[in-house]
Motif scaffolding. Structure first.
Motif, PDB file in Angstrom:
ATOM      1  N   GLY A   2       0.793  -1.227   0.000  1.00  0.00           N
ATOM      2  CA  GLY A   2       0.000   0.000   0.000  1.00  0.00           C
ATOM      3  C   GLY A   2       0.827   1.279   0.000  1.00  0.00           C
ATOM      4  O   GLY A   2       2.025   1.278  -0.283  1.00  0.00           O
ATOM      5  N   ARG A   3       0.143   2.359   0.323  1.00  0.00           N
ATOM      6  CA  ARG A   3       0.751   3.677   0.317  1.00  0.00           C
ATOM      7  C   ARG A   3       1.785   3.824   1.411  1.00  0.00           C
ATOM      8  O   ARG A   3       1.765   3.112   2.398  1.00  0.00           O
ATOM      9  N   LEU A   4       2.652   4.817   1.234  1.00  0.00           N
ATOM     10  CA  LEU A   4       3.598   5.128   2.292  1.00  0.00           C
ATOM     11  C   LEU A   4       2.834   5.719   3.455  1.00  0.00           C
ATOM     12  O   LEU A   4       1.905   6.495   3.270  1.00  0.00           O
ATOM     13  N   SER A   5       3.207   5.366   4.648  1.00  0.00           N
ATOM     14  CA  SER A   5       2.487   5.848   5.817  1.00  0.00           C
ATOM     15  C   SER A   5       3.147   7.103   6.355  1.00  0.00           C
ATOM     16  O   SER A   5       4.363   7.189   6.408  1.00  0.00           O
ATOM     17  N   GLY A   6       2.287   8.087   6.770  1.00  0.00           N
ATOM     18  CA  GLY A   6       2.772   9.270   7.473  1.00  0.00           C
ATOM     19  C   GLY A   6       3.467  10.293   6.612  1.00  0.00           C
ATOM     20  O   GLY A   6       4.048  11.237   7.109  1.00  0.00           O
ATOM     21  N   ASP A  14       9.842   8.036  -4.405  1.00  0.00           N
ATOM     22  CA  ASP A  14       9.387   6.845  -3.682  1.00  0.00           C
ATOM     23  C   ASP A  14       9.269   5.648  -4.633  1.00  0.00           C
ATOM     24  O   ASP A  14       9.674   4.531  -4.305  1.00  0.00           O
ATOM     25  N   VAL A  15       8.683   5.890  -5.804  1.00  0.00           N
ATOM     26  CA  VAL A  15       8.534   4.820  -6.795  1.00  0.00           C
ATOM     27  C   VAL A  15       9.910   4.337  -7.253  1.00  0.00           C
ATOM     28  O   VAL A  15      10.147   3.125  -7.391  1.00  0.00           O
ATOM     29  N   ALA A  16      10.829   5.287  -7.493  1.00  0.00           N
ATOM     30  CA  ALA A  16      12.178   4.919  -7.937  1.00  0.00           C
ATOM     31  C   ALA A  16      12.881   4.063  -6.897  1.00  0.00           C
ATOM     32  O   ALA A  16      13.551   3.061  -7.227  1.00  0.00           O
ATOM     33  N   ALA A  17      12.724   4.443  -5.622  1.00  0.00           N
ATOM     34  CA  ALA A  17      13.366   3.668  -4.554  1.00  0.00           C
ATOM     35  C   ALA A  17      12.767   2.270  -4.460  1.00  0.00           C
ATOM     36  O   ALA A  17      13.495   1.273  -4.278  1.00  0.00           O
ATOM     37  N   GLU A  52       1.845   1.032  -8.533  1.00  0.00           N
ATOM     38  CA  GLU A  52       0.551   0.536  -8.073  1.00  0.00           C
ATOM     39  C   GLU A  52       0.567   0.233  -6.583  1.00  0.00           C
ATOM     40  O   GLU A  52      -0.380   0.546  -5.854  1.00  0.00           O
ATOM     41  N   GLU A  53       1.643  -0.376  -6.114  1.00  0.00           N
ATOM     42  CA  GLU A  53       1.753  -0.713  -4.689  1.00  0.00           C
ATOM     43  C   GLU A  53       1.685   0.540  -3.817  1.00  0.00           C
ATOM     44  O   GLU A  53       1.060   0.547  -2.744  1.00  0.00           O
ATOM     45  N   LEU A  54       2.338   1.609  -4.279  1.00  0.00           N
ATOM     46  CA  LEU A  54       2.402   2.843  -3.487  1.00  0.00           C
ATOM     47  C   LEU A  54       1.189   3.748  -3.698  1.00  0.00           C
ATOM     48  O   LEU A  54       1.007   4.724  -2.974  1.00  0.00           O
ATOM     49  N   GLY A  55       0.383   3.413  -4.700  1.00  0.00           N
ATOM     50  CA  GLY A  55      -0.757   4.281  -4.986  1.00  0.00           C
ATOM     51  C   GLY A  55      -0.352   5.580  -5.645  1.00  0.00           C
ATOM     52  O   GLY A  55      -1.008   6.610  -5.474  1.00  0.00           O
ATOM     53  N   TYR A  56       0.729   5.541  -6.453  1.00  0.00           N
ATOM     54  CA  TYR A  56       1.231   6.755  -7.093  1.00  0.00           C
ATOM     55  C   TYR A  56       0.349   7.116  -8.285  1.00  0.00           C
ATOM     56  O   TYR A  56       0.073   6.292  -9.161  1.00  0.00           O
TER      57      TYR A  56
END
Length: 350
Positions: A2-6, A14-17, A52-56
């Motif tokens: 899911g999305r990154l928290s906080g 974030d996606v690149a990492a 998709e995992e991060l909801g970007y």
């Protein structure tokens, strides 16, 4: 996962990492024509999975006709001339800086009928109508900007916990410079007239009070008054209120510190119409060094904000954030300087 928290909305970094690639690779992989690019199918699939995992929301990366990169500048509209004059000077500087980078700038009003609000600005960025935003001195916008998740800069005083990219002048230093100048001339009874008691107004008064405190004196609360509204009538009535309050207490003030040049201009006019001589009877100091400061008679002693430097830094920070593909939360404070002109002099008898 899911999305990154906080941390609010995920970013290109974030996606690149997550995909273990560069931000440039992510940008290329998420374009509609990425299959014909140099990005391998395996890498593209990994980037898509990470997004998709991060909801970007990578719709923002897709081409939008052939329009140039665009920055929206949100500023107050249809307000008092002090803010209008400063905003206009900032807009000219920003326009020149962005033109150098080939970036288009659009100006949006943040106040008044039909104006944009923080949520509308967020929608503009989310839809990709613009690529970044700069907010000029709209205090109530600052706390909203962190949720935008896009390159942005707040130009002016903002809450210290806003967590946004901010460029401002050292307002507290400006207040100290005014106090030290008036003290050196021999003034001991000073009134303060605020255009706003929040944000920069509070910082400027705090700087002034710190010097007075070091000298063993204090400012009478009755002689520190904020305008109830930003109208000419309000400014005139507030100046007269300070004068009356000072006469009822320890004797009349010999100087007025107005924390905006617009207020100082009305103070001078009011004093002169009431029979006072500036600076022979009462000295007046402003803040900002607005373009009209030298058009007054006498010319206004004031604190100069470094408009070219503030604007250049704000533009550079927007460009940097766009190149990184993510917003930053950094704060930069630039010094100001006192410009002594004709509205200050030693009090009578000194």
């Amino acid at each position: 996962m899911g999305r990154l928290s906080g941390r609010g909305q995920p970013t290109l970094r974030d996606v690149a990492a997550r995909a273990r690639v560069s931000t440039a690779t992510v940008s290329a992989a998420l374009q509609p024509d990425a299959e014909s690019s140099s990005v391998s199918p395996e890498t593209r699939q990994r980037v898509l999975a990470a997004a998709e995992e991060l909801g970007y929301d990578y719709a923002r990366l897709r081409p939008r006709s052939t329009r140039p990169t665009t920055v929206a500048v949100f500023t107050a509209g249809n307000v008092h001339p002090n803010v209008s004059a400063l905003s206009y000077a900032i807009l000219l500087e920003l326009g020149e800086r962005f033109a150098h980078h080939g970036i288009r700038m659009v100006v949006e009003s943040g106040h008044g009928p039909g104006s944009r609000r923080p949520d509308a600005a967020a929608d503009m960025l989310r839809r990709g109508d613009v690529d970044a935003g700069i907010v000029i001195a709209l205090w109530d916008w600052a706390r909203h900007m962190r949720s935008w998740g896009a390159p942005s800069v707040f130009l002016g005083a903002a809450p210290s916990d806003a967590g946004i990219c901010q460029v401002c002048v050292d307002d507290e230093l400006g207040g100290r410079l005014v106090a030290e100048h008036l003290w050196s001339l021999g003034h001991r009874r000073v009134g303060v007239v605020h255009m706003s008691s929040d944000g920069w107004g509070a910082d400027r008064e705090r700087g002034f009070r710190s010097v007075w405190s070091q000298k063993g004196l204090s400012l009478a609360d009755r002689c520190c008054v904020s305008l109830p509204s930003t109208t000419e009538t309000s400014a005139v009535e507030t100046v007269r209120r300070v004068l009356t309050a000072s006469e009822d207490q320890d004797g009349p003030v010999t100087a007025l510190f107005c924390d905006a040049d617009w207020v100082a201009a009305h103070a001078i006019r009011t004093l002169q119409s009431d029979g006072y001589k500036v600076p022979d009877d009462i000295s007046v100091v402003g803040f900002d060094d607005a373009p009209f400061a030298t058009m007054l008679s006498p010319q206004l002693t004031t604190v100069r904000q470094p408009i070219p430097e503030l604007s250049a830094l704000a533009a550079a920070l927007v460009v940097e954030q766009m190149s990184l593909g993510a917003p930053m939360a950094k704060s930069y404070t630039l010094p100001c300087e006192l410009v002594v002109r004709g509205t200050t002099a030693p009090p009578a008898g000194v």
